[in-house]
Motif scaffolding. Sequence first.
Motif, PDB file in Angstrom:
ATOM      1  N   PRO A 122       0.811  -1.243   0.000  1.00 33.67           N
ATOM      2  CA  PRO A 122       0.000   0.000   0.000  1.00 33.67           C
ATOM      3  C   PRO A 122       0.827   1.268   0.000  1.00 33.67           C
ATOM      4  CG  PRO A 122      -0.907  -1.591   1.555  1.00 33.67           C
ATOM      5  CD  PRO A 122       0.387  -2.180   1.072  1.00 33.67           C
ATOM      6  N   LEU A 123       2.061   1.218   0.499  1.00 34.83           N
ATOM      7  CA  LEU A 123       2.900   2.415   0.542  1.00 34.83           C
ATOM      8  C   LEU A 123       3.828   2.539  -0.656  1.00 34.83           C
ATOM      9  CD1 LEU A 123       3.886   2.557   4.334  1.00 34.83           C
ATOM     10  CD2 LEU A 123       2.224   3.969   3.115  1.00 34.83           C
ATOM     11  N   ASP A 124       3.775   1.587  -1.603  1.00 33.92           N
ATOM     12  CA  ASP A 124       4.578   1.714  -2.822  1.00 33.92           C
ATOM     13  C   ASP A 124       4.085   2.916  -3.628  1.00 33.92           C
ATOM     14  OD1 ASP A 124       6.068  -0.451  -2.166  1.00 33.92           O
ATOM     15  OD2 ASP A 124       5.038  -1.856  -3.494  1.00 33.92           O
ATOM     16  N   LEU A 125       5.035   3.602  -4.302  1.00 32.72           N
ATOM     17  CA  LEU A 125       4.701   4.777  -5.116  1.00 32.72           C
ATOM     18  C   LEU A 125       5.246   4.585  -6.521  1.00 32.72           C
ATOM     19  CD1 LEU A 125       3.775   7.752  -5.542  1.00 32.72           C
ATOM     20  CD2 LEU A 125       6.041   8.448  -4.726  1.00 32.72           C
ATOM     21  N   LEU A 126       4.365   4.708  -7.538  1.00 25.26           N
ATOM     22  CA  LEU A 126       4.780   4.621  -8.938  1.00 25.26           C
ATOM     23  C   LEU A 126       4.186   5.834  -9.663  1.00 25.26           C
ATOM     24  CD1 LEU A 126       6.228   3.062 -11.161  1.00 25.26           C
ATOM     25  CD2 LEU A 126       4.117   1.776 -11.569  1.00 25.26           C
ATOM     26  N   VAL A 127       5.054   6.712 -10.107  1.00 18.10           N
ATOM     27  CA  VAL A 127       4.587   7.954 -10.725  1.00 18.10           C
ATOM     28  C   VAL A 127       5.501   8.318 -11.892  1.00 18.10           C
ATOM     29  CG1 VAL A 127       5.923   9.348  -9.078  1.00 18.10           C
ATOM     30  CG2 VAL A 127       4.004  10.378 -10.300  1.00 18.10           C
ATOM     31  N   ALA A 128       4.889   8.774 -13.001  1.00 20.31           N
ATOM     32  CA  ALA A 128       5.643   9.231 -14.178  1.00 20.31           C
ATOM     33  C   ALA A 128       5.696  10.751 -14.169  1.00 20.31           C
ATOM     34  CB  ALA A 128       4.968   8.743 -15.462  1.00 20.31           C
ATOM     35  N   LEU A 129       6.902  11.268 -14.435  1.00 21.50           N
ATOM     36  CA  LEU A 129       7.079  12.712 -14.538  1.00 21.50           C
ATOM     37  C   LEU A 129       6.907  13.117 -16.002  1.00 21.50           C
ATOM     38  CD1 LEU A 129      10.181  13.187 -12.198  1.00 21.50           C
ATOM     39  CD2 LEU A 129       7.750  13.235 -11.617  1.00 21.50           C
ATOM     40  N   LEU A 130       5.932  13.961 -16.270  1.00 23.75           N
ATOM     41  CA  LEU A 130       5.560  14.321 -17.642  1.00 23.75           C
ATOM     42  C   LEU A 130       6.154  15.684 -17.991  1.00 23.75           C
ATOM     43  CD1 LEU A 130       1.795  13.278 -17.403  1.00 23.75           C
ATOM     44  CD2 LEU A 130       3.783  11.850 -17.966  1.00 23.75           C
ATOM     45  N   HIS A 131       7.089  15.698 -18.961  1.00 20.60           N
ATOM     46  CA  HIS A 131       7.767  16.922 -19.359  1.00 20.60           C
ATOM     47  C   HIS A 131       7.326  17.330 -20.761  1.00 20.60           C
ATOM     48  CE1 HIS A 131      10.409  15.150 -16.269  1.00 20.60           C
ATOM     49  NE2 HIS A 131      10.767  16.406 -15.989  1.00 20.60           N
ATOM     50  N   ASP A 132       7.511  18.634 -21.065  1.00 17.22           N
ATOM     51  CA  ASP A 132       7.258  19.100 -22.424  1.00 17.22           C
ATOM     52  C   ASP A 132       8.545  19.010 -23.240  1.00 17.22           C
ATOM     53  OD1 ASP A 132       8.841  21.244 -21.647  1.00 17.22           O
ATOM     54  OD2 ASP A 132       7.174  22.655 -21.433  1.00 17.22           O
ATOM     55  N   ALA A 133       8.510  19.489 -24.479  1.00 17.50           N
ATOM     56  CA  ALA A 133       9.672  19.361 -25.363  1.00 17.50           C
ATOM     57  C   ALA A 133      10.891  20.108 -24.848  1.00 17.50           C
ATOM     58  CB  ALA A 133       9.306  19.858 -26.768  1.00 17.50           C
ATOM     59  N   SER A 134      10.653  21.138 -23.997  1.00 20.71           N
ATOM     60  CA  SER A 134      11.764  21.913 -23.445  1.00 20.71           C
ATOM     61  C   SER A 134      12.297  21.330 -22.143  1.00 20.71           C
ATOM     62  CB  SER A 134      11.314  23.359 -23.203  1.00 20.71           C
ATOM     63  OG  SER A 134      10.856  23.952 -24.401  1.00 20.71           O
ATOM     64  N   GLY A 135      11.734  20.199 -21.722  1.00 19.52           N
ATOM     65  CA  GLY A 135      12.174  19.573 -20.482  1.00 19.52           C
ATOM     66  C   GLY A 135      11.532  20.134 -19.234  1.00 19.52           C
ATOM     67  N   VAL A 136      10.518  20.967 -19.384  1.00 19.68           N
ATOM     68  CA  VAL A 136       9.834  21.537 -18.230  1.00 19.68           C
ATOM     69  C   VAL A 136       8.779  20.562 -17.733  1.00 19.68           C
ATOM     70  CG1 VAL A 136       8.400  23.447 -17.418  1.00 19.68           C
ATOM     71  CG2 VAL A 136      10.224  23.863 -19.091  1.00 19.68           C
ATOM     72  N   LEU A 137       8.767  20.306 -16.433  1.00 13.59           N
ATOM     73  CA  LEU A 137       7.794  19.397 -15.843  1.00 13.59           C
ATOM     74  C   LEU A 137       6.402  20.023 -15.908  1.00 13.59           C
ATOM     75  CD1 LEU A 137       7.251  16.741 -14.334  1.00 13.59           C
ATOM     76  CD2 LEU A 137       7.665  17.975 -12.185  1.00 13.59           C
ATOM     77  N   ARG A 138       5.457  19.350 -16.584  1.00  9.63           N
ATOM     78  CA  ARG A 138       4.112  19.898 -16.757  1.00  9.63           C
ATOM     79  C   ARG A 138       3.052  19.105 -16.005  1.00  9.63           C
ATOM     80  NH1 ARG A 138       3.979  23.502 -20.952  1.00  9.63           N
ATOM     81  NH2 ARG A 138       2.093  24.207 -19.880  1.00  9.63           N
ATOM     82  N   GLY A 139       3.390  17.843 -15.561  1.00  8.85           N
ATOM     83  CA  GLY A 139       2.382  17.060 -14.840  1.00  8.85           C
ATOM     84  C   GLY A 139       2.925  15.710 -14.431  1.00  8.85           C
ATOM     85  N   THR A 140       2.049  14.897 -13.868  1.00  8.70           N
ATOM     86  CA  THR A 140       2.434  13.551 -13.424  1.00  8.70           C
ATOM     87  C   THR A 140       1.322  12.565 -13.737  1.00  8.70           C
ATOM     88  OG1 THR A 140       1.496  13.855 -11.200  1.00  8.70           O
ATOM     89  CG2 THR A 140       3.815  14.471 -11.501  1.00  8.70           C
ATOM     90  N   LEU A 141       1.717  11.314 -13.889  1.00 12.35           N
ATOM     91  CA  LEU A 141       0.777  10.193 -14.003  1.00 12.35           C
ATOM     92  C   LEU A 141       1.102   9.220 -12.877  1.00 12.35           C
ATOM     93  CD1 LEU A 141      -1.286   8.275 -15.359  1.00 12.35           C
ATOM     94  CD2 LEU A 141       0.562   7.521 -16.886  1.00 12.35           C
ATOM     95  N   ALA A 142       0.199   9.119 -11.910  1.00 10.20           N
ATOM     96  CA  ALA A 142       0.406   8.221 -10.771  1.00 10.20           C
ATOM     97  C   ALA A 142      -0.537   7.035 -10.906  1.00 10.20           C
ATOM     98  CB  ALA A 142       0.142   8.965  -9.463  1.00 10.20           C
ATOM     99  N   ILE A 143      -0.022   5.805 -10.661  1.00  7.01           N
ATOM    100  CA  ILE A 143      -0.856   4.603 -10.747  1.00  7.01           C
ATOM    101  C   ILE A 143      -0.719   3.815  -9.449  1.00  7.01           C
ATOM    102  CG2 ILE A 143      -0.798   4.470 -13.258  1.00  7.01           C
ATOM    103  CD1 ILE A 143       1.414   2.446 -13.072  1.00  7.01           C
ATOM    104  N   ASP A 144      -1.743   3.013  -9.178  1.00  4.26           N
ATOM    105  CA  ASP A 144      -1.783   2.285  -7.902  1.00  4.26           C
ATOM    106  C   ASP A 144      -2.668   1.053  -8.064  1.00  4.26           C
ATOM    107  OD1 ASP A 144      -1.272   1.684  -5.310  1.00  4.26           O
ATOM    108  OD2 ASP A 144      -2.010   3.583  -4.471  1.00  4.26           O
TER     109      ASP A 144
END
Length: 592
Positions: A122-144
């Motif tokens: 339950p405490l495991d964390l799996l998250v994708a860091l979503l960047h744009d073409a310039s490498g700027v972090l714009r969001g995340t995708l978290a799954i569980d």
Amino acid sequence: MTPATQARVPEEVDRGALQLVAEGVTETVGFQLATISVVRTAPDGSQELEVVADAGDDATGEIIIGRRTPLASLLEEIKQAEVWGQFRFLPHEKLTERDVQNAYGWVVPDFEPIDAPDAWHPLDLLVALLHDASGVLRGTLAIDLPDNGRRPGPEQRRLLEKYAVQAARTVVTTLEREELSEQVRLAETARRIVRGASAQQDLSQVLSDCQAGLVEGFRSQGSWIQTFDEDGRGSGAVYASNGDAVELPSTLVDLAERSARRSWAEQVAVVVAGDRPVPEVLTRDEQATIVGFLDTIGISSLLFVPLGAGEECLGNLVLTRTGTSDWTELDQQAALDIGHDLGRVILNARTFQREHELVVELQALDTYKSQLISTISHELKNPLTSVRGYLELLEGSTTLGAEEQRAVQAMGRGTDRLGRVVDDLLLMSKVGDPHHRIIPVAVDLARVVGEVLDLLSVTVSTKQLAVSTDLPDAPVAALGDETEIDRLVANLVSNAVKYTPVGRAVAVKVDRDGDHVVLEVSDQGLGISEADQEHLFEEFFRSTNPAATSLPGTGLGLAIVKRIVERHDGAIDVRSTLGKGSTFTVRLPVAG
């Protein structure tokens, strides 16, 4: 784990495409929960993650959609995570006891892990860091909550990576669409405000009309506009969005003026709030003064916008909000653009007010001049009557010698000339008085022309002029004051006779053209230069031509003609060539 904090109102983002991506993860890859968040800027300038799409558990989605968590907390938490392409996997074994207790704002699912070495905890964390073409972090995708209860294997990771790429593209596209939509909305707000404001000329009305649109367009609680009174003509007032004057402390009014000038020089709109850094255009004490005032009226933040045109700062606009001080960069840029547009509108409104004041002053001056002329003329008329009477007695005396008789005759000529000036002044005063109404009747212009030529017959004969007339067979009547129209014709025809040399021609024509009667007086006289034509109808103007100034005249004849024509809603035109003659054309409304 899924994010959860105190809810704020989310931006209006199109969640359709993001929701499809989240549902694809749960349906295809084999996870029960998938959450997509986008990066937002918090009121204090820090970055937060706002949940905008959630797939799997409807009850959980209703709770967490729109909630925000600090981005820094997530980034700190995943520093020790395993790197799986765009994903970061943080197994529960790497969490400290404090991490478990705080959980960094994430909701821990309630389920029992299976008995296996690769079991999902339950405490495991799996998250994708979503960047744009310039490498700027714009969001995340978290799954569980994997369906099989196990941590993803190589095949699941490859599939998850594909969805992470798709999620990144969708997040970037959605945010760009959101920003574009906001730009369009604010641009339309600006156009509507300026368009509505430009339709008004009165400054107070301009400010009153535009503020409702400002409040709506920027989703603020209220607004007020302060205008500066530098030149003694500005309002110097503070207008609230409800139309009332805002009672601001004098220290705050002075502070707002100083800040507006600094902001206009720097071309920036600034946000002032207790949880925001101090803007460069303010000192710490100045911000504290403003925040203290906001606290007393229940406002959490304001957007301060300078108003101006060119290099001149004309005032400031304040937009207020309660509950959140999250003013975006788009808000600030759009507000600054409106500051430019409103500055021009305010400048135009002030220019209009000044012009209106000048018109009123000129009208008052013209009325005073007319009254003065009328008074002086009446005061001169009575003594002139007495002088004429005594001159007539002297002319009939038999005791005067030849020299005395010549002197009396010279005084008589001077008295007659002065009498004509007085009569012209009285008539000028009469036709220039807007309160002196016309009682219109039908005036036969052909008859008037005939009577005027009869009066001038001696002069015409003496100068051997060829006078021709082109008059209609049937009466053509103008609608107007008979006395004034008679004077109009007399002035034009007598001028033609006076300024035409011996042996030349004068022509007078009367005709009808639609709803107008046309009088045309032509001569083969001295003509009028182009420079003189520009001042021809001004009072007391005499031609610069020496041949014309050698002839007697008051300089009021054509000015009287012009005023009579204007009083009768007519028009007058002159065509002239120096040395060849002139043609005056008058159009008057036809009677009946």
